[in-house]
Design a protein around this motif. Sequence first.
Motif, PDB file in Angstrom:
ATOM      1  N   THR A 344      46.938  30.963  37.028  1.00 36.42           N
ATOM      2  CA  THR A 344      47.055  29.594  36.566  1.00 36.42           C
ATOM      3  C   THR A 344      45.666  29.010  36.380  1.00 36.42           C
ATOM      4  OG1 THR A 344      47.795  27.354  37.124  1.00 36.42           O
ATOM      5  CG2 THR A 344      47.329  28.819  38.963  1.00 36.42           C
ATOM      6  N   PRO A 345      45.457  28.225  35.321  1.00 36.98           N
ATOM      7  CA  PRO A 345      44.159  27.576  35.138  1.00 36.98           C
ATOM      8  C   PRO A 345      43.995  26.367  36.046  1.00 36.98           C
ATOM      9  CG  PRO A 345      45.626  26.947  33.366  1.00 36.98           C
ATOM     10  CD  PRO A 345      46.359  27.975  34.190  1.00 36.98           C
ATOM     11  N   ASP A 346      45.100  25.893  36.621  1.00 40.84           N
ATOM     12  CA  ASP A 346      45.094  24.710  37.469  1.00 40.84           C
ATOM     13  C   ASP A 346      45.397  25.130  38.889  1.00 40.84           C
ATOM     14  OD1 ASP A 346      45.421  22.355  38.798  1.00 40.84           O
ATOM     15  OD2 ASP A 346      47.128  21.636  37.634  1.00 40.84           O
ATOM     16  N   MET A 347      44.372  25.182  39.725  1.00 41.23           N
ATOM     17  CA  MET A 347      44.556  25.684  41.080  1.00 41.23           C
ATOM     18  C   MET A 347      45.392  24.768  41.954  1.00 41.23           C
ATOM     19  SD  MET A 347      43.233  28.480  40.771  1.00 41.23           S
ATOM     20  CE  MET A 347      42.161  29.295  39.608  1.00 41.23           C
ATOM     21  N   GLY A 348      45.682  23.562  41.478  1.00 42.65           N
ATOM     22  CA  GLY A 348      46.467  22.639  42.279  1.00 42.65           C
ATOM     23  C   GLY A 348      47.935  22.638  41.940  1.00 42.65           C
ATOM     24  N   THR A 349      48.373  23.529  41.056  1.00 44.90           N
ATOM     25  CA  THR A 349      49.769  23.550  40.649  1.00 44.90           C
ATOM     26  C   THR A 349      50.668  23.958  41.810  1.00 44.90           C
ATOM     27  OG1 THR A 349      49.107  24.163  38.425  1.00 44.90           O
ATOM     28  CG2 THR A 349      51.400  24.553  39.011  1.00 44.90           C
ATOM     29  N   PRO A 350      51.719  23.203  42.096  1.00 43.41           N
ATOM     30  CA  PRO A 350      52.617  23.596  43.183  1.00 43.41           C
ATOM     31  C   PRO A 350      53.396  24.851  42.819  1.00 43.41           C
ATOM     32  CG  PRO A 350      53.523  21.727  41.992  1.00 43.41           C
ATOM     33  CD  PRO A 350      52.140  21.948  41.443  1.00 43.41           C
ATOM     34  N   ALA A 351      53.908  25.507  43.817  1.00 47.10           N
ATOM     35  CA  ALA A 351      54.651  26.741  43.591  1.00 47.10           C
ATOM     36  C   ALA A 351      55.970  26.474  42.902  1.00 47.10           C
ATOM     37  CB  ALA A 351      54.909  27.442  44.926  1.00 47.10           C
ATOM     38  N   GLY A 352      56.466  27.516  42.250  1.00 45.90           N
ATOM     39  CA  GLY A 352      57.761  27.412  41.584  1.00 45.90           C
ATOM     40  C   GLY A 352      58.899  27.635  42.563  1.00 45.90           C
ATOM     41  N   ALA A 353      60.080  27.884  42.023  1.00 39.74           N
ATOM     42  CA  ALA A 353      61.277  28.050  42.841  1.00 39.74           C
ATOM     43  C   ALA A 353      61.156  29.277  43.740  1.00 39.74           C
ATOM     44  CB  ALA A 353      62.491  28.183  41.940  1.00 39.74           C
ATOM     45  N   ALA A 400      58.452  37.222  35.777  1.00 38.33           N
ATOM     46  CA  ALA A 400      57.457  37.787  34.866  1.00 38.33           C
ATOM     47  C   ALA A 400      56.474  36.700  34.439  1.00 38.33           C
ATOM     48  CB  ALA A 400      58.153  38.375  33.635  1.00 38.33           C
ATOM     49  N   ASP A 401      55.223  37.054  34.333  1.00 35.46           N
ATOM     50  CA  ASP A 401      54.192  36.108  33.876  1.00 35.46           C
ATOM     51  C   ASP A 401      54.260  36.056  32.347  1.00 35.46           C
ATOM     52  OD1 ASP A 401      51.947  34.629  33.259  1.00 35.46           O
ATOM     53  OD2 ASP A 401      50.635  35.669  34.672  1.00 35.46           O
ATOM     54  N   VAL A 402      54.734  34.926  31.810  1.00 37.30           N
ATOM     55  CA  VAL A 402      54.869  34.775  30.354  1.00 37.30           C
ATOM     56  C   VAL A 402      53.875  33.752  29.802  1.00 37.30           C
ATOM     57  CG1 VAL A 402      57.298  35.448  30.364  1.00 37.30           C
ATOM     58  CG2 VAL A 402      56.703  33.018  30.606  1.00 37.30           C
ATOM     59  N   ASN A 403      52.958  33.272  30.635  1.00 38.26           N
ATOM     60  CA  ASN A 403      51.957  32.307  30.181  1.00 38.26           C
ATOM     61  C   ASN A 403      51.093  32.936  29.095  1.00 38.26           C
ATOM     62  OD1 ASN A 403      49.673  30.630  29.907  1.00 38.26           O
ATOM     63  ND2 ASN A 403      49.745  30.004  32.050  1.00 38.26           N
ATOM     64  N   PRO A 404      51.063  32.366  27.877  1.00 37.11           N
ATOM     65  CA  PRO A 404      50.291  32.972  26.783  1.00 37.11           C
ATOM     66  C   PRO A 404      48.804  33.114  27.086  1.00 37.11           C
ATOM     67  CG  PRO A 404      51.772  31.287  25.939  1.00 37.11           C
ATOM     68  CD  PRO A 404      51.788  31.163  27.431  1.00 37.11           C
ATOM     69  N   LYS A 405      48.278  32.293  27.978  1.00 38.15           N
ATOM     70  CA  LYS A 405      46.852  32.342  28.296  1.00 38.15           C
ATOM     71  C   LYS A 405      46.532  33.308  29.426  1.00 38.15           C
ATOM     72  CE  LYS A 405      46.101  27.514  26.903  1.00 38.15           C
ATOM     73  NZ  LYS A 405      45.634  26.173  27.366  1.00 38.15           N
ATOM     74  N   SER A 406      47.561  33.813  30.100  1.00 44.88           N
ATOM     75  CA  SER A 406      47.333  34.638  31.280  1.00 44.88           C
ATOM     76  C   SER A 406      46.891  36.045  30.910  1.00 44.88           C
ATOM     77  CB  SER A 406      48.606  34.727  32.125  1.00 44.88           C
ATOM     78  OG  SER A 406      48.422  35.654  33.184  1.00 44.88           O
TER      79      SER A 406
END
Length: 539
Positions: A344-353, A400-406
């Motif tokens: 993630t480019p944003d280290m402060g993003t909360p976790a998902g489900a 699965a990591d589907v982030n286009p920037k990842s």
Amino acid sequence: MLQHGKRPTITSQHGMVAAAHPLAAAAGARILANGGNAFDAAAATAAALNVVEPYMSGLAGRGMATVYVAKERRVRSLDFVTQIPKGFPVDKLSNREQLIRGPIPVGAPGNLGGWCEMVSTYGTKKLPELFAPAIKLARDGFGLIEFNVEEIGGSVNAELKGRPELYPEWSRVYLEGIAGGKPKLGAVLRQPDLAKTLEALANEGPSLLYGGALGKKLVDRLKELGGVLTMDDLAEAKAVWIDPISVDYRGRTVHVPPPPCEAFQYLLTLRILEGFDLKSMPRNGVEHVDTVLRAIRVAAGVRILAGIPSPQKLAELLSEGHVESLRARVRDKKPVTGPTEQWTPDMGTPAGAEGHTTSFSIADSDGNMVCVTQSLGSVFGSGVVVPGTGLCLNNFLYWADVNPKSPNRVKAGGRMPICVAPSIVTQGDKAVMALGTPGSYGILQTQPQAFVQYIDYGLPLQQAIEAPRARLTDGRAVLLESRVDAEVHAELRNRGHDLTSGPDWTMKVGGMQGVAVDPATGTFTGGCDPRRDGYCVPA
């Protein structure tokens, strides 16, 4: 010292099953008592879990195992995650939340293939006998216990009500199947369709799913809903034996599956912690907890940056030179900020489900050990229940990591990283422990915390599993069970942890099951997690 109000240590001289539901553990123990080995018992336990915790795992899920084969004196891993479907529309996806429910996140079922591969390679009994306890539980029904009530009657019920294409069959199986129609303690859940499916598989074998009539029912239902899984994807879903990876920790060797399994984070955490004299630190005190939390977050960052490392790259990551640099980062006491799950480019993003997974551990009197961690992905997976079969399908591709920037973005038809860590611990040439847990990316955090309690602080296995734990999420966030002293919570905040004091017990820190054996006496001990419905049953 006797601990009143705690679960007792369960021991046996003839084998042990530790699983996430007492009826499933009993099914496996019955097979051991009837002359089966740990591989036979694993299939029986797994099939019973399909019935008694249908929201966690089942034959239409995926997973991995690590086993010790006594006659070969070696540890092996079994990968039954299966490849990403060839038609997976990754180019049309930008975030995980697009994959939480419905037909698109369904991956080819791998669990059935994994169970059958263990039995065909190392088992001694046939599927009709091994599946018989599960078939009886599905046909006759079983009384719901606490976690059953919470999960079947929980938020997924309200969520799926808003999905008219999914809810009717789901509610028919899991709500109308309950006597009285409402999940409550002691209410009986019957699953006659699942009983018929398990009986057919017991008689006809896994080909009924992988290319046969059951597979066609599954694919046709997904196609009707707009899914992408094909019969070719099912035909190619093979369970594969692989060589595990391992590290030494305080005179023992810990074995887990290799990449694309992400369990190397667990090993890296142990490598970091071996450089610290943990036993000299007060147990559950500031230095102990701070050191372990920092090591976990540092190791998570390395795992995320590494993606799926090559064997050469992995060797470099686990090498003494690299690990010592990570130990220096833990020692410097500066706050560690970073992701714990996916890039993630944003280290402060909360976790998902949270994921909904199960893990069980089995040992037999021949010296074999099995640790299996398997999942549907989320609670009740995709929410897709195939009419007439009683099968709830996974939503594994949500992970699965589907982030286009990842840099770690997955590819259709490719391998998928999976955050499980079924482990076998050896001492010399003997297996001395099987240990695993559910908990999504928290799996890679929970196991080192419990292992430290067992090895460094010398707690019995049951007490090590019961010991308070933490769950780290992105940024600096930590949820720590409140059984750790309030003064420790306060000082950890002072040291830069964005710490939330949780309840005394929370399933957010996993639901661990383990079996250990004393190499001197041969006595088996079991450990099960009271955070869920875990239970140990001796053979």
